[in-house]
Design an enzyme around this catalytic site. Structure first.
Site, PDB file in Angstrom:
ATOM      1  N   ASP A  18       0.825  -1.209   0.000  1.00  0.00           N
ATOM      2  CA  ASP A  18       0.000   0.000   0.000  1.00  0.00           C
ATOM      3  C   ASP A  18       0.862   1.263   0.000  1.00  0.00           C
ATOM      4  OD1 ASP A  18      -2.361   1.397  -0.012  1.00  0.00           O
ATOM      5  OD2 ASP A  18      -2.682   1.272   2.159  1.00  0.00           O
ATOM      6  N   HIS A  35       2.643   3.110  -8.925  1.00  0.00           N
ATOM      7  CA  HIS A  35       2.422   1.677  -9.207  1.00  0.00           C
ATOM      8  C   HIS A  35       3.603   1.111 -10.001  1.00  0.00           C
ATOM      9  CE1 HIS A  35      -1.513   2.226  -7.618  1.00  0.00           C
ATOM     10  NE2 HIS A  35      -2.045   2.797  -8.673  1.00  0.00           N
ATOM     11  N   LEU A 129      10.511 -21.106  -4.431  1.00  0.00           N
ATOM     12  CA  LEU A 129       9.603 -20.146  -3.793  1.00  0.00           C
ATOM     13  C   LEU A 129       8.270 -20.182  -4.536  1.00  0.00           C
ATOM     14  CD1 LEU A 129       9.190 -17.493  -1.921  1.00  0.00           C
ATOM     15  CD2 LEU A 129       9.745 -16.245  -4.006  1.00  0.00           C
TER      16      LEU A 129
HETATM   17  C1  IPE Z   1      -5.477  -2.540   0.098  1.00  0.00           C
HETATM   18  O1  IPE Z   1      -5.132  -1.240  -0.230  1.00  0.00           O
HETATM   19  C2  IPE Z   1      -5.514  -3.388  -1.120  1.00  0.00           C
HETATM   20  C3  IPE Z   1      -4.220  -3.639  -1.747  1.00  0.00           C
HETATM   21  C4  IPE Z   1      -3.065  -3.266  -1.283  1.00  0.00           C
HETATM   22  C5  IPE Z   1      -4.287  -4.368  -2.969  1.00  0.00           C
HETATM   23  P1  IPE Z   1      -6.218  -0.109  -0.435  1.00  0.00           P
HETATM   24  O2  IPE Z   1      -5.477   1.152  -0.649  1.00  0.00           O
HETATM   25  O3  IPE Z   1      -7.178  -0.516  -1.473  1.00  0.00           O
HETATM   26  O4  IPE Z   1      -6.963  -0.126   0.967  1.00  0.00           O
HETATM   27  P2  IPE Z   1      -7.813   0.985   1.730  1.00  0.00           P
HETATM   28  O5  IPE Z   1      -8.837   1.488   0.761  1.00  0.00           O
HETATM   29  O6  IPE Z   1      -6.867   2.049   2.156  1.00  0.00           O
HETATM   30  O7  IPE Z   1      -8.391   0.276   2.905  1.00  0.00           O
HETATM   31  C1  IPE Z   2      -1.436   0.235  -3.390  1.00  0.00           C
HETATM   32  O1  IPE Z   2      -1.248   1.596  -3.412  1.00  0.00           O
HETATM   33  C2  IPE Z   2      -1.800  -0.358  -4.741  1.00  0.00           C
HETATM   34  C3  IPE Z   2      -3.173  -0.847  -4.833  1.00  0.00           C
HETATM   35  C4  IPE Z   2      -4.045  -0.869  -3.867  1.00  0.00           C
HETATM   36  C5  IPE Z   2      -3.598  -1.362  -6.121  1.00  0.00           C
HETATM   37  P1  IPE Z   2      -2.464   2.609  -3.465  1.00  0.00           P
HETATM   38  O2  IPE Z   2      -2.861   2.803  -4.876  1.00  0.00           O
HETATM   39  O3  IPE Z   2      -3.564   2.160  -2.567  1.00  0.00           O
HETATM   40  O4  IPE Z   2      -1.800   3.917  -2.906  1.00  0.00           O
HETATM   41  P2  IPE Z   2      -2.376   4.904  -1.808  1.00  0.00           P
HETATM   42  O5  IPE Z   2      -2.766   4.075  -0.629  1.00  0.00           O
HETATM   43  O6  IPE Z   2      -3.547   5.607  -2.418  1.00  0.00           O
HETATM   44  O7  IPE Z   2      -1.242   5.828  -1.496  1.00  0.00           O
HETATM   45 MG    MG Z   3      -4.003   2.450  -0.622  1.00  0.00          MG
END
Ligand code: IPE
Ligand code: IPE
Ligand code: MG
Length: 242
Positions: A18, A35, A129
């Site tokens: 995240d 990403h 792995l």
């Molecule tokens: C959780 O991250 C899902 C993934 C890392 C794939 P999100 O960014 O979607 O989660 P919330 O919305 O902060 O809970």
């Molecule tokens: C994690 O990073 C990737 C996915 C959930 C796909 P985010 O896209 O949630 O990035 P933030 O949390 O908005 O910074």
């Molecule tokens: Mg996120």
């Protein structure tokens, strides 16, 4: 990366990746930039897992709820996934990595499903792995599909009803999409959020949880190593008295 000082290596490490969007925003860039950089962290963590002897590395890459993001971001994430698979699979295969994608694959495009199948087939016999990517996954969806599968089995095979009703929690495991994969010993979430966001709700029942402030694109080998060190200090009691 030295691995000498790490003891008690977990069998299965799971990463909730995240913070990509925030990482990009801090740099005045579009979210997708985060990403793209996050793929480098995936590469680093896979290498670190192989080097430290972790047997299962799983990654929460896209939740069922993430389908509700703007279409352009969803498309970019899916394209990135296809691109990363094409770019990395040769080296993963060479290094003995078995690649597995788990999730609600019916929601994925035919193109991405074809790439996934190709990569899974190519690496199926590898055993250094197991790298699991949770794509279009949510814990509640998993438990629900397991319950439905169980109900359908009872309807189709009435002779199995008694044994299914007598089944314990281990018996239910085989209906989950993670059947055959050991439960995660350690779940790490990056970016400072302290929640599971509908991740492995059943399988994570006794996982050690670690929440770190590092944003995913900055989570590299040293952070992975630190997570293993933190795990090594944990005392897992499973409800018992030690
Ligand atoms: C959780 O991250 C899902 C993934 C890392 C794939 P999100 O960014 O979607 O989660 P919330 O919305 O902060 O809970
Ligand atoms: C994690 O990073 C990737 C996915 C959930 C796909 P985010 O896209 O949630 O990035 P933030 O949390 O908005 O910074
Ligand atoms: Mg996120």
């Amino acid at each position: 990366m030295s691995t000498e000082s790490i003891s008690n290596i977990p069998v299965h490490v799971s990463l909730i990746m995240d913070g990509n969007g925030r990482w990009a925003k801090e740099r005045g860039q579009e979210r997708v930039y985060g990403h793209i950089e996050g793929v480098e962290s995936v590469r680093a963590c896979v290498e670190a897992a192989v080097q430290t002897g972790v047997r299962y590395l799983s990654l929460y890459a896209f939740s069922e709820e993430n389908w509700n993001r703007p279409q352009a971001e969803v498309t970019a994430l899916m394209e990135l996934m296809v691109k990363a698979m094409a770019a990395e699979m040769g080296i993963l295969n060479k290094n003995g990595v078995r690649f597995v994608v788990i999730g609600n694959r019916g929601r994925l495009s035919a193109e991405i499903n074809a790439s996934i199948d190709e990569c899974m087939d190519m690496t199926a016999d590898n055993d250094v792995l197991t790298l699991i990517v949770f794509l279009s996954y949510s814990g509640k969806w998993d438990i629900l599909q397991a319950a439905k599968k169980m109900a359908a089995e009872m309807l189709e095979f009435p002779e199995k009803v008694d044994s299914i009703l007598e089944m314990g929690v281990d018996g239910f495991d085989r209906y989950l999409v993670t059947a055959g994969i050991p439960d995660p010993d350690l779940i790490v979430r990056t970016s400072g959020e302290s929640r599971l966001s509908n991740y492995l709700l059943w399988q994570g029942a006794y996982s050690e949880l670690l929440f770190v402030d590092t944003l995913w694109p900055d989570f590299r080998k040293e952070e992975f190593r630190k997570a293993l060190e933190s795990y090594a200090k944990r005392d897992r009691r499973y409800g018992k008295v030690k």
